[in-house]
Design an enzyme around this catalytic site. Sequence first.
Site, PDB file in Angstrom:
ATOM      1  N   HIS A 164       8.214  67.702   5.492  1.00  0.00           N
ATOM      2  CA  HIS A 164       8.568  67.594   4.080  1.00  0.00           C
ATOM      3  C   HIS A 164       8.305  66.161   3.609  1.00  0.00           C
ATOM      4  O   HIS A 164       8.534  65.217   4.361  1.00  0.00           O
ATOM      5  CB  HIS A 164      10.053  67.931   3.878  1.00  0.00           C
ATOM      6  CG  HIS A 164      10.375  69.347   4.191  1.00  0.00           C
ATOM      7  ND1 HIS A 164      10.586  69.792   5.474  1.00  0.00           N
ATOM      8  CD2 HIS A 164      10.506  70.426   3.377  1.00  0.00           C
ATOM      9  CE1 HIS A 164      10.847  71.090   5.448  1.00  0.00           C
ATOM     10  NE2 HIS A 164      10.801  71.501   4.193  1.00  0.00           N
TER      11      HIS A 164
ATOM     12  N   MET B 284       9.694  62.705  12.755  1.00  0.00           N
ATOM     13  CA  MET B 284       8.233  62.641  12.678  1.00  0.00           C
ATOM     14  C   MET B 284       7.774  61.363  11.988  1.00  0.00           C
ATOM     15  O   MET B 284       6.753  60.791  12.363  1.00  0.00           O
ATOM     16  CB  MET B 284       7.681  63.877  11.964  1.00  0.00           C
ATOM     17  CG  MET B 284       7.913  65.170  12.726  1.00  0.00           C
ATOM     18  SD  MET B 284       7.389  65.124  14.457  1.00  0.00           S
ATOM     19  CE  MET B 284       5.652  64.749  14.285  1.00  0.00           C
TER      20      MET B 284
ATOM     21  N   ASP C 168      -6.447  48.312  17.736  1.00  0.00           N
ATOM     22  CA  ASP C 168      -7.595  47.971  16.891  1.00  0.00           C
ATOM     23  C   ASP C 168      -7.759  46.462  16.753  1.00  0.00           C
ATOM     24  O   ASP C 168      -8.870  45.942  16.804  1.00  0.00           O
ATOM     25  CB  ASP C 168      -7.450  48.609  15.509  1.00  0.00           C
ATOM     26  CG  ASP C 168      -8.615  48.274  14.608  1.00  0.00           C
ATOM     27  OD1 ASP C 168      -9.774  48.569  14.982  1.00  0.00           O
ATOM     28  OD2 ASP C 168      -8.384  47.701  13.521  1.00  0.00           O
TER      29      ASP C 168
END
Length: 179
Positions: A100, A135, A150
């Site tokens: 959500h 999440m 990176d």
Amino acid sequence: MPVKKSKCSSSEADVAVKKSDKLELTHLDAAGRPAMVDVGDKAVTVRTATAGADVRFPKAVAEQLRGQGMRSAKGAIIDTAIIAGTMAVKNTAQWIPFCHALAIEGCLFQIDWQNKQTLRILCTVRVTGKTGVEMEALTGASAAALTVYDMCKALSHAIEIGPVKLREKQGGKRTVRTK
């Protein structure tokens, strides 16, 4: 399809769940098709989650990064990771299909050396709402770890990420804490 409960060892997650609770996958409808959970009837509570990700460097790379104050040719590694992780937290629903969209109230990163070669990233997210922020915390920690990779990959491609895991969740049906 119900998932069987398994006993956790002391090194695994300690989950506060009643023994009578039946664990089931929540993102499936009665026919077993993917479905977003309806949170309409859930109580509004303060919900927090903390996730962690470790980034392990080869010894020489870790020494070099420490000597350079965690700066690479691309810039400030930690600051860039925090910005990327925060952006990921705010956009989790765009990445994870059944999440959500949430109005995030708080997002805090703690990034520090766990040992001579491992950088630990902790992401804590807070919201007052009807669904948790696990999440979002996991996505934030993951994005921050990927950003560190990176920023440092010119020094080595032997940098490892992991584990990425939920460390704590509060609010809602259960509290979870891992060691």
